[in-house]
Design a protein around this motif. Structure first.
Motif, mmCIF file in Angstrom:
data_model
loop_
_atom_site.group_PDB
_atom_site.id
_atom_site.type_symbol
_atom_site.label_atom_id
_atom_site.label_comp_id
_atom_site.label_asym_id
_atom_site.label_seq_id
_atom_site.Cartn_x
_atom_site.Cartn_y
_atom_site.Cartn_z
ATOM 1 N N HIS A 204 -3.974 -2.671 -3.741
ATOM 2 C CA HIS A 204 -3.265 -3.396 -2.704
ATOM 3 C C HIS A 204 -3.332 -2.620 -1.399
ATOM 4 C CE1 HIS A 204 -1.747 -6.232 -5.607
ATOM 5 N NE2 HIS A 204 -1.496 -5.222 -6.420
ATOM 6 N N ASP A 205 -3.150 -3.338 -0.319
ATOM 7 C CA ASP A 205 -3.092 -2.679 0.981
ATOM 8 C C ASP A 205 -1.978 -1.649 0.972
ATOM 9 O OD1 ASP A 205 -3.776 -5.675 2.938
ATOM 10 O OD2 ASP A 205 -5.104 -4.247 1.936
ATOM 11 N N GLY A 206 -2.247 -0.570 1.655
ATOM 12 C CA GLY A 206 -1.213 0.433 1.815
ATOM 13 C C GLY A 206 -0.548 0.316 3.162
ATOM 14 N N GLU A 207 0.379 1.217 3.399
ATOM 15 C CA GLU A 207 0.983 1.351 4.732
ATOM 16 C C GLU A 207 0.889 2.831 5.048
ATOM 17 O OE1 GLU A 207 2.771 -0.375 7.524
ATOM 18 O OE2 GLU A 207 2.010 1.650 7.948
ATOM 19 N N TRP A 506 3.644 10.114 1.644
ATOM 20 C CA TRP A 506 3.349 8.753 2.083
ATOM 21 C C TRP A 506 3.366 8.689 3.612
ATOM 22 C CZ3 TRP A 506 7.476 4.352 1.491
ATOM 23 C CH2 TRP A 506 6.984 3.161 2.046
ATOM 24 N N ALA A 542 1.240 9.186 -5.912
ATOM 25 C CA ALA A 542 2.084 8.063 -5.469
ATOM 26 C C ALA A 542 1.958 7.883 -3.957
ATOM 27 C CB ALA A 542 3.542 8.299 -5.864
ATOM 28 N N ALA A 543 1.845 9.003 -3.251
ATOM 29 C CA ALA A 543 1.664 8.949 -1.801
ATOM 30 C C ALA A 543 0.311 8.336 -1.435
ATOM 31 C CB ALA A 543 1.789 10.352 -1.201
ATOM 32 N N LEU A 545 -1.411 6.256 -3.096
ATOM 33 C CA LEU A 545 -1.348 4.811 -3.387
ATOM 34 C C LEU A 545 -0.610 4.069 -2.288
ATOM 35 C CD1 LEU A 545 -0.461 5.140 -7.154
ATOM 36 C CD2 LEU A 545 -2.535 4.043 -6.276
ATOM 37 N N ALA A 546 0.531 4.597 -1.882
ATOM 38 C CA ALA A 546 1.333 3.912 -0.868
ATOM 39 C C ALA A 546 0.611 3.887 0.478
ATOM 40 C CB ALA A 546 2.696 4.592 -0.729
ATOM 41 N N GLN A 553 -6.166 3.698 -6.523
ATOM 42 C CA GLN A 553 -5.626 2.923 -7.625
ATOM 43 C C GLN A 553 -6.590 2.756 -8.794
ATOM 44 O OE1 GLN A 553 -3.156 -0.679 -6.537
ATOM 45 N NE2 GLN A 553 -4.155 -1.552 -8.346
#
Lengths: 661, 661
Positions: A204-207, A506, A542-543, A545-546, A553
């Motif tokens: 998915h798109d991240g931010e 993140w 996790a960072a 990925l976000a 991913q």
């Protein structure tokens, strides 16, 4: 694999006397067998894994990765040779040649000098006739530490002078001249992680809050990031054994593991063992924070044997040299310590040059004062001498030293908060602004810089830290300790801080310094080191990925697919810690037959939800759902018809929602 | 404390035959001694702690708290009797009378029926002549389970009819009529946590995204929140033993621990033991997710002995009644199960009424399909019958049952994502919207509702979940499982999910369902239960802090002060897990003398930063820094003068930056 670690007791050889000495620290706890591992266990390669090397543009650029082989997906009623193949999965690998079965390991000789040729061919360094630091020379002549000394020490290298002035051999110096070094190419390959070979690149798109993370990392991209100061490549010319890596917001989030003895525990072989253990589990850099015996000798053993960059806090050793009396520190002693450590090969120095006299009183009303060792040492010195910190006043001279070896700055956060109440106060942010000014000075010398950060910060106040650091430090990489998001859980501070670390990673932090369960309580043992590392690998990933880091991913997808298909071994082998995953599963279902079981002990065979999901897919396929999956798009009639057909099929096939293997 | 737990083997009494039977599950693993704890250990009160009760407006409202006694702060050169006293610290206490030394505990008789009088005096319920459910009646007559049965079961209560129609006894029903029940007052006292007695109430502003968390919680505030549906008080009239608690965004974030046996492990006494263990460490509610043997009997033992609300997923037991064949489920069987469980005293039911036929195909392209047990059972049923879920079509009848006992809904997220790739998809959000519609229907019956949530969600996609839930579910409380922020760490999913749980708690989630290290791998043992609970207490507390929940930071302040003053015992005793904190410290510094040591083994005596901070405070005091702490406000001359004076004092006092005890 031919392995001769600190030789097991059954072998006798010339180095035994030395290795016995290495095992005897000043103070030994009762549990002193904890690091006398079977060598096989320490360096056993992870399951289903193989070390592979990706060659770059020249044969001496060989970038290591770990290749995990996966089982095929079983298809009912189909011959095994026709099952769906799952291609191998490649992961970033920090473990060095220790996990290469073809490598000859001898800790007494050190690792292969991988970068030696690249350094030599640049032609801008020279090998010195001996050590430059007084302390280093004295130590080398010291009979009492002879049995601890690493035997095969090369004479150090240093930048050649240019027009009579000190030369500059930093990666930033090269980058700013448009030069793409072999280190940069190595890093580009390493960061890209064979993405073109990944099967399931869905994510998915991240931010990313303005980060720039291209799909394929090129050597030119690496060069431009280093030139801009947004990333650093910590690799001292005297640590040619290190496998190049990069720390920067636009690359994979990295983690650091702290090791090091204290007056109250641990020995040289324990520290070397912690280092190889830490890199096995994923530490991207190591900091040697020794404060106890034989700091110099311990560090030499570590650097010679470390595949990852090594950082230190030179003020600790300087303090030892003045018997712990902070006010007896001098610039000269510190300068000599910098040179001593640079000539051994330390890749980055934590230097608390932002602890200025005027900030010290701002900590007066704090609940936990100054919690940084280096920060409190410098505060003490400033008070005693009623003058500005010598780290600040001599900062440019420090730059002059560091550029000659390519040691990077980790500008220390001596005034970081030690509890939530002290977070984001004037002392902390005042120091951060000063670090921003110092960054600009360092960059005038092309010396690489990263900025250290907190600490203890409640979740809602974390972003403010990142935003201020980006603003004041001109995008230099941020390197935080957590932050811990609550103070009430000593014994679990790897977890209290993983929350903050994941978030600040993140938001843009480039490297996360791990915290172990022993934080605030004592020196970490081997299990604590592993727990801290796995926890911080979680936070860093996790960072990624976000942020939407490309390809991040893929591993989650591969593991989830294995989980859904009950390929238990693959699920374990793709995990950050395959040993623990397997061990936990086997606690209640140990038989190998259960590794193909379509359930686990959580729910048992009747209830496993994954077990009863398969027919849903069949049903939807029947409705050509891939084209009309929207709720609106499926007409009531179409659903009705499809369901009728599926119901008939379902009953005719034995009423199994899930097809067993 | 007089304790007669499942009697230790050395005692012989009439219930031995029964208790032996309780210890024999269908399948027992080799490690079956793991729950045969010494009763003293299980119920030993935490260190330096005392159970205290705060009385409400009437003597039968006695709200438990745990009072932690602290040591005084040592002052050098001052007589111990004049040291600074540190007042005791009060913490919220879920452990029930098990940690009350004055209580008589007999698990075979159950806990005191604390709420019995309040229920009776409302006069709107009646005791039935027997069980209403067919299954319950059959089970009560079943000889083969007689030895497992809890002996002292009262006949159940139910709402009296009103004008020939089913009565309504939910807390929401009372709240909407302006009635403040004793339960509401109890909760108000419990949530306020004796804040007026806290010493250091300093904390930073939070960011609560629109929550409303007043400094003092009044009974009227509780009533209004329940009336609005923003909070629920889960307490079945047939679970009078429970200590009232509230789940809502404007109250302390709560945590749930899952227990329950499966076909492959655990026995009744193990589950009861897990329950008392879980509440000791802080579980606010327990869910009994048993899928194995003797679900009915296990649940009775749990409810009779649980000080916290108990939740279940009735479809699990319904499925057992049809031998695991989902398509053989019927509304009638399910209805009977609801009544059976309501009459035992279950406080909330997870009901997957949002798994609609039209959403099922939306999971077809998912990577991990449907991971919810209940969700997959209902999906299977819908397919087999090609008709809408009976949970949805009979929803109002379910409400009619629940309101007569005050069982709350936990509207299940049967279509939650089981991996990052599946997060926030149409299936998941479609179901959430349906849950929002069902919430409104339940509220027409004054039945209390909370909404379940994910799952596996990357950090940047978590807030979207919270925002959509608030929007579609009219502010009903949200109750999430994590979410896990990466899939790659089986064995550590308590940590991967703590990150997401802390964040979604911050954003407004009212209760966090714990995840243990065994997630995805097997049934959790006792250590796993504790690890999960401590981890989730961390997440919940980090959320309270970030929200700015009044008084949340008091515990962090108290512990940090103890840490700074080297009051080691206080630091341990204020921690979420005093045992582990103390144990970790003692690994390297075990002697009691070290409990006043001004250092720990991390750095040793010379280096401890807290050790060398004290004089900084003195120095700044000398500069009257409390009035002029701004950098600008301190003139260079003032600093110079002050420093000179301090330097002289420093040297004259023996050059100790830190005054030793």
């Amino acid at each position: 694999m031919t392995t001769s670690i600190l030789p097991p007791k059954t072998q006798q050889n010339a180095s035994d006397k030395k290795t016995d000495a290495l095992k005897t620290p000043a103070h030994r706890s009762a549990k002193d067998t904890r690091f006398e591992e079977d060598a096989r266990d320490l360096h056993r390669i992870l399951p289903a894994s193989q070390k592979v090397y990706i060659q770059g543009s020249r044969p001496d650029i060989q970038v290591p990765m770990r290749k995990i082989t996966l089982d095929p997906t079983p298809i009912q009623g189909v011959d095994e040779s026709d099952w769906e193949q799952n291609p191998p999965f490649y992961v970033y690998d920090t473990s060095g040649v220790y996990t290469d079965p073809d490598a000859q390991i001898d800790l007494t000789r050190g690792l292969p000098k991988l970068r030696e040729g690249w350094i030599a061919e640049r032609g801008d360094t020279e090998q010195l006739s001996g050590l430059s630091s007084s302390y280093g020379q004295a130590r080398a002549r010291d009979i009492t530490t002879a049995n601890l000394r690493f035997s095969h020490i090369d004479k150090p290298r240093r930048a050649k002078k240019v027009n009579g002035k000190a030369g500059n051999v930093t990666q930033m110096h090269y980058a700013r001249r448009g030069i793409i070094t072999p280190e940069m190419e190595y890093i580009a390959i390493r960061e890209t992680q064979k993405q073109h070979e990944l099967t399931d690149m869905r994510q998915h798109d991240g931010e990313s809050f303005g980060a720039n993370t291209p799909k394929i990392i090129t050597p030119e991209f690496v060069r431009s990031e280093v030139a801009a100061g947004r990333a650093i490549i910590p690799n001292n010319i005297n640590h040619p054994e290190s496998e190049p890596m990069i720390i920067g917001r636009n690359f994979l989030v990295k983690i650091n593991a702290n090791i090091g003895n204290s007056a109250l525990g641990s020995s040289i072989d324990e520290e070397v063992s912690k280092m190889t253990w830490a890199t096995r589990w994923g530490a991207d850099t190591i900091m040697d924070l020794s404060t106890g015996n034989h700091i110099h000798e311990t560090r030499e053993w570590l650097i010679r044997n470390s595949p990852v960059p090594i950082g230190t806090v030179p003020i600790y050793q300087a303090l030892e040299k003045v018997d712990g009396i902070a006010e007896d520190l001098t610039w000269e002693i510190f300068r000599d310590t910098l040179i001593e450590q640079a000539e051994q090969g330390v890749d980055y120095f934590t230097i608390h040059a932002g602890v200025l006299l005027r900030y010290v009183p701002l900590t007066a009303n704090r609940l936990t004062g100054i919690v940084s060792r280096g920060g409190s040492i410098m505060a003490q010195w400033c008070l005693a001498h009623h003058t500005e910190s010598f780290l600040y006043t001599h900062f440019e001279e420090i730059c002059e030293i560091m550029k000659q070896y390519d040691v990077a700055f980790s500008l220390g956060d001596g005034l970081r908060p030690g509890c939530l109440q002290d977070a984001n106060d004037e002392a902390q942010f005042g120091e951060l602004r000063t670090l921003g000014e110092l960054t600009k000075i360092a960059w005038q010398h092309d010396v690489q810089v990263m900025i250290e950060g907190p600490g203890h910060v409640a979740m809602n106040r974390i972003k403010e830290n990142m935003d201020l650091q980006l603003e004041t430090c001109s995008d230099a990489p941020f390197y935080t300790l957590g932050p811990l998001t609550t103070d009430i859980a000593p014994g679990y501070d790897h977890i209290t801080s993983a929350i903050g670390a994941a978030m600040i990673g993140w938001f843009g932090t480039a490297m996360l310094c791990y915290v172990t369960p022993k934080e605030h309580l004592g020196l970490p043992n081997k299990k604590d080191v592993k727990d801290g590392i796995i926890t911080y690998k979680i936070a860093a990933h996790a960072a990624d990925l976000a942020k939407g880091h490309p390809g991040a991913q893929a591993r989650d997808n591969a593991l989830s697919k294995a989980r859904f298909e009950f390929r238990w071994d693959d699920q374990f082998n793709l995990a950050l810690d395959p040993d623990t995953a397997r061990e936990y599963h086997d606690e209640t279902l140990p038989k190998d037959a259960h590794k193909s079981a379509h359930f686990c002990s959580m729910c048992g065979p009747k209830f496993c939800s994954m077990k009863i999901t398969q027919n849903v897919r069949e049903y939807a396929k029947g409705l050509d759902a891939s084209e009309s999956l929207g709720t609106e798009a499926m007409s009531a009639a179409g659903i009705e018809q499809g369901m009728q057909e599926m119901t008939e099929k379902y009953h005719s096939e034995g009423r199994q929602l899930y097809k067993e293997v």
